[in-house]
Scaffold this motif. Structure first.
Motif, PDB file in Angstrom:
ATOM      1  N   ALA A   1      -4.315   1.452 -12.480  1.00  0.00           N
ATOM      2  CA  ALA A   1      -4.858   2.457 -11.342  1.00  0.00           C
ATOM      3  C   ALA A   1      -4.085   1.952 -10.037  1.00  0.00           C
ATOM      4  O   ALA A   1      -4.873   1.362  -9.309  1.00  0.00           O
ATOM      5  CB  ALA A   1      -6.307   2.094 -11.320  1.00  0.00           C
ATOM      6  N   PRO A   2      -2.931   2.166  -9.956  1.00  0.00           N
ATOM      7  CA  PRO A   2      -2.155   1.924  -8.691  1.00  0.00           C
ATOM      8  C   PRO A   2      -2.748   2.279  -7.613  1.00  0.00           C
ATOM      9  O   PRO A   2      -2.573   1.850  -6.307  1.00  0.00           O
ATOM     10  CB  PRO A   2      -0.773   2.482  -8.905  1.00  0.00           C
ATOM     11  N   GLU A   3      -3.465   3.547  -7.537  1.00  0.00           N
ATOM     12  CA  GLU A   3      -4.178   3.944  -6.421  1.00  0.00           C
ATOM     13  C   GLU A   3      -5.102   3.020  -5.694  1.00  0.00           C
ATOM     14  O   GLU A   3      -5.567   3.226  -4.559  1.00  0.00           O
ATOM     15  CB  GLU A   3      -4.814   5.278  -6.681  1.00  0.00           C
TER      16      GLU A   3
ATOM     17  N   ASP B   1       2.945   5.594  -3.523  1.00  0.00           N
ATOM     18  CA  ASP B   1       4.037   6.898  -3.056  1.00  0.00           C
ATOM     19  C   ASP B   1       4.343   7.483  -4.707  1.00  0.00           C
ATOM     20  O   ASP B   1       4.726   6.799  -5.593  1.00  0.00           O
ATOM     21  CB  ASP B   1       5.467   6.337  -2.878  1.00  0.00           C
ATOM     22  N   PRO B   2       3.877   8.765  -4.749  1.00  0.00           N
ATOM     23  CA  PRO B   2       3.937   9.408  -6.015  1.00  0.00           C
ATOM     24  C   PRO B   2       5.297   9.646  -6.364  1.00  0.00           C
ATOM     25  O   PRO B   2       5.743   9.854  -7.449  1.00  0.00           O
ATOM     26  CB  PRO B   2       3.363  10.763  -5.935  1.00  0.00           C
ATOM     27  N   ARG B   3       6.627   9.918  -5.373  1.00  0.00           N
ATOM     28  CA  ARG B   3       7.826   9.915  -5.798  1.00  0.00           C
ATOM     29  C   ARG B   3       8.430   8.743  -6.443  1.00  0.00           C
ATOM     30  O   ARG B   3       9.359   8.412  -7.205  1.00  0.00           O
ATOM     31  CB  ARG B   3       8.782  10.257  -4.498  1.00  0.00           C
ATOM     32  N   LEU B   4       7.930   7.515  -5.762  1.00  0.00           N
ATOM     33  CA  LEU B   4       8.285   6.164  -6.489  1.00  0.00           C
ATOM     34  C   LEU B   4       7.640   5.896  -7.897  1.00  0.00           C
ATOM     35  O   LEU B   4       8.614   5.571  -8.700  1.00  0.00           O
ATOM     36  CB  LEU B   4       8.073   5.187  -5.641  1.00  0.00           C
ATOM     37  N   ALA B   5       6.372   6.474  -8.024  1.00  0.00           N
ATOM     38  CA  ALA B   5       5.851   6.264  -9.470  1.00  0.00           C
ATOM     39  C   ALA B   5       6.611   7.074 -10.218  1.00  0.00           C
ATOM     40  O   ALA B   5       6.533   6.780 -11.573  1.00  0.00           O
ATOM     41  CB  ALA B   5       4.431   6.686  -9.402  1.00  0.00           C
ATOM     42  N   GLU B   6       7.275   8.197 -10.081  1.00  0.00           N
ATOM     43  CA  GLU B   6       8.123   8.990 -11.081  1.00  0.00           C
ATOM     44  C   GLU B   6       9.202   8.316 -11.683  1.00  0.00           C
ATOM     45  O   GLU B   6       9.685   8.623 -12.777  1.00  0.00           O
ATOM     46  CB  GLU B   6       8.395  10.391 -10.360  1.00  0.00           C
ATOM     47  N   ARG B   7       9.741   7.200 -10.890  1.00  0.00           N
ATOM     48  CA  ARG B   7      10.873   6.652 -11.529  1.00  0.00           C
ATOM     49  C   ARG B   7      11.149   5.124 -11.336  1.00  0.00           C
ATOM     50  O   ARG B   7      11.971   4.670 -11.781  1.00  0.00           O
ATOM     51  CB  ARG B   7      12.082   7.157 -10.484  1.00  0.00           C
ATOM     52  N   VAL B   8       9.953   4.485 -11.063  1.00  0.00           N
ATOM     53  CA  VAL B   8       9.880   3.091 -10.853  1.00  0.00           C
ATOM     54  C   VAL B   8       8.842   2.519 -11.619  1.00  0.00           C
ATOM     55  O   VAL B   8       7.733   3.039 -11.590  1.00  0.00           O
ATOM     56  CB  VAL B   8       9.979   2.607  -9.471  1.00  0.00           C
TER      57      VAL B   8
ATOM     58  N   LYS C   1       0.763  -1.207  -0.043  1.00  0.00           N
ATOM     59  CA  LYS C   1      -0.038  -0.082   0.090  1.00  0.00           C
ATOM     60  C   LYS C   1       0.838   1.297   0.200  1.00  0.00           C
ATOM     61  O   LYS C   1       0.666   2.271  -0.711  1.00  0.00           O
ATOM     62  CB  LYS C   1      -0.991  -0.096   1.102  1.00  0.00           C
ATOM     63  N   ARG C   2       1.854   1.226   0.961  1.00  0.00           N
ATOM     64  CA  ARG C   2       2.651   2.329   0.970  1.00  0.00           C
ATOM     65  C   ARG C   2       3.669   2.587  -0.421  1.00  0.00           C
ATOM     66  O   ARG C   2       3.782   3.806  -0.876  1.00  0.00           O
ATOM     67  CB  ARG C   2       3.739   2.346   2.166  1.00  0.00           C
ATOM     68  N   LEU C   3       4.316   1.631  -0.792  1.00  0.00           N
ATOM     69  CA  LEU C   3       5.074   1.663  -2.025  1.00  0.00           C
ATOM     70  C   LEU C   3       4.192   2.049  -3.216  1.00  0.00           C
ATOM     71  O   LEU C   3       4.696   2.851  -3.862  1.00  0.00           O
ATOM     72  CB  LEU C   3       5.795   0.338  -2.007  1.00  0.00           C
TER      73      LEU C   3
ATOM     74  N   MET D   1      -0.480  -4.046   9.352  1.00  0.00           N
ATOM     75  CA  MET D   1      -0.477  -3.288   8.142  1.00  0.00           C
ATOM     76  C   MET D   1       0.174  -1.881   8.599  1.00  0.00           C
ATOM     77  O   MET D   1       1.123  -1.395   7.635  1.00  0.00           O
ATOM     78  CB  MET D   1      -2.028  -2.993   7.545  1.00  0.00           C
ATOM     79  N   GLU D   2      -0.038  -1.195   9.598  1.00  0.00           N
ATOM     80  CA  GLU D   2       0.775  -0.006  10.103  1.00  0.00           C
ATOM     81  C   GLU D   2       2.199  -0.060  10.028  1.00  0.00           C
ATOM     82  O   GLU D   2       2.936   0.610   9.602  1.00  0.00           O
ATOM     83  CB  GLU D   2       0.168   0.658  11.458  1.00  0.00           C
ATOM     84  N   HIS D   3       2.572  -1.535  10.700  1.00  0.00           N
ATOM     85  CA  HIS D   3       3.978  -1.379  10.768  1.00  0.00           C
ATOM     86  C   HIS D   3       4.517  -1.762   9.446  1.00  0.00           C
ATOM     87  O   HIS D   3       5.831  -1.053   9.017  1.00  0.00           O
ATOM     88  CB  HIS D   3       4.221  -2.877  11.472  1.00  0.00           C
ATOM     89  N   GLY D   4       3.830  -2.415   8.644  1.00  0.00           N
ATOM     90  CA  GLY D   4       4.288  -2.536   6.917  1.00  0.00           C
ATOM     91  C   GLY D   4       4.611  -1.015   6.365  1.00  0.00           C
ATOM     92  O   GLY D   4       5.369  -0.900   5.479  1.00  0.00           O
ATOM     93  N   GLU D   5       3.442  -0.429   6.643  1.00  0.00           N
ATOM     94  CA  GLU D   5       3.663   1.012   5.972  1.00  0.00           C
ATOM     95  C   GLU D   5       4.726   1.645   6.601  1.00  0.00           C
ATOM     96  O   GLU D   5       5.525   2.385   5.797  1.00  0.00           O
ATOM     97  CB  GLU D   5       2.239   1.864   6.301  1.00  0.00           C
TER      98      GLU D   5
END
Length: 428
Positions: free
Chosen positions: A65-67, A32-39, A27-29, A312-316
């Motif tokens: 639709a990654p969101e 993440d818009p920063r990650l989407a810009e380069r990965v 969910k976090r990865l 889940m929170e720990h994963g994020e």
């Protein structure tokens, strides 16, 4: 000129309820818009609970639709959680039975003699179908934009490992159930001509086949810890550690294969222009020492809503730390001394020990900055032919003074987006 995008494949280890941690990481990865810009996520694989998480994320990526990945992961785990008095009672009974199994003699009941197992599987199937339109998941040959999905299982009769491949096989609810069919709890699942059990007995998760997606990096979300804090002594501790080691066996073998290929490519023993290519491996572990609750084997069946939510929170949180570590690594590899120094907290500590230069302790950003400028030029180089591991801290293999790898380890502890401690020490 725009920087080339990094092709990443995600591998999700199985582990029952503990894979709520995986859901938080994904969910976090993926959000993440920063990650989407380069990965670009070019592939996902999973086994058992990891397969469920991989499927939900993949279904969103396939729809461009990654969101939606985070929404589907949240909804699925909320649906799985025990929320009624009857489910609370069943959850308590399952946890109690799991806790005493192996400690005292308990009657063994085959899932073929327990009609409730069929009901459980059917309920599980309906839960999946509420989140995923399986009718729309037919393979689309020739569509390179679709990420690859691999789901691990094992054929009970032939003993053959099976990685269901979204580019060749139609992914159905039964495919996922086959990967999650723990034989002590559920009946084997028929898919095509095969009779399948849980993929924990084969590839946990499939990694080597992810190379078909031609990734630059493979990120593994690992549920079972690699290391133990102390020698297991009680019956329960021994059973838990045995379960963890068994769950990591195939994963370690596949990761070692990829690391070996990386090292042979670097030394020139394999042709870098041939069919092999370097793949950076990164492992993101569920950290036992940084999770507030006990995580024994029995808790892999725990459906308590608070327990799942905390995982889940720990994963994020661990995914956020992983992203910061990637940015720190990028500054280090680019030799941007100012940026590297900027990652340290004001009161951070850097400890250097042989074979690293200038052994000693350096406290505070000013002293650390001087060490970085003087010694991080050509003396200390990250060795990305060895995996990076993010667990309680983040660990890189490092070469010192141009020697043969690996000569040392860099172990960083992060908090609030800053490096609190960095230890440079000899490799084990």
């Amino acid at each position: 000129m725009a920087e080339p995008r990094t092709r990443v494949a995600l591998a999700c280890q199985g582990g029952g309820s503990h894979t709520a941690f995986t859901a938080g990481v994904l969910k976090r990865l993926l959000g993440d818009p920063r990650l989407a810009e380069r990965v670009d996520v070019v592939g996902l694989s999973g086994t058992s609970g990891g397969a469920l998480c991989a499927l939900l994320a993949w279904s969103a990526l396939r729809e461009r639709a990654p969101e939606l990945a985070g929404e589907r992961l949240d909804a699925f785990w909320e649906d799985v959680a025990a929320t009624t008095p009857a489910e609370w009672a069943l959850n308590a009974w399952v946890l109690g039975a799991g806790a005493i199994q192996g400690v005292v003699a308990t009657p063994a009941i085959s899932p073929y003699d327990a009609p409730w197992t069929e009901v459980a599987m059917e309920t599980f199937k309906r839960t999946l179908e509420r989140q995923v339109d399986f009718g729309a998941l037919a393979p689309r040959p020739g569509d390179d934009e679709d990420p690859l999905l691999l789901i691990g299982a094992v054929d009970v009769l032939s003993g053959a490992f099976k990685a269901f491949d979204s580019r060749r096989d139609r992914i159905t609810a039964e495919t996922v159930l086959a990967s999650a069919a723990i034989p002590t709890l559920f009946r084997a699942v028929m898919v095509g001509d095969g009779t399948y059990w849980d993929g924990l007995f084969s590839q946990n998760p499939p990694v080597r086949d992810l190379t078909d997606a031609r990734p630059d990096e493979i990120w593994v979300i690992q549920i079972n810890p690699t290391e133990a804090a102390a020698e297991p002594r009680t019956v329960m501790e021994i059973a838990d550690r045995r379960n963890e080691l068994a769950g990591n066996l195939s994963l370690n073998q596949e990761l070692q294969f990829i690391e070996k290929i990386d090292q042979l490519l670097e030394t020139g023993e394999l042709d870098p222009d041939g069919r092999f290519r370097r793949i950076v491996v990164r492992v993101l572990e569920l950290s036992r020492t940084r999770f507030s609750r006990s995580l024994g084997t029995a808790s892999k069946l725990n459906r308590d809503p608070a327990f799942l939510r905390e995982l889940m929170e720990h994963g994020e949180a661990r995914a956020e730390e992983f992203l910061v570590a990637l940015a720190f690594e990028d500054a280090w590899v680019r030799r941007d001394h100012e940026a590297v120094t900027g990652f340290f907290a004001e009161d951070a500590e850097l400890v250097s020990a042989a074979p690293f230069p200038a052994p000693g302790s350096y406290r505070g950003r000013y002293a650390i900055g001087a060490f970085v400028r003087e010694h991080f030029a050509d003396e200390v180089v990250m060795d990305l032919t060895r995996k990076q591991v993010a667990g309680a801290g983040v660990t890189w293999s490092v070469r010192v003074g141009g020697g043969e790898p690996p000569q040392g380890l860099a172990e960083a502890v992060f908090a609030d987006g800053r490096v609190q401690t960095l230890r440079l020490s000899a490799a084990d």
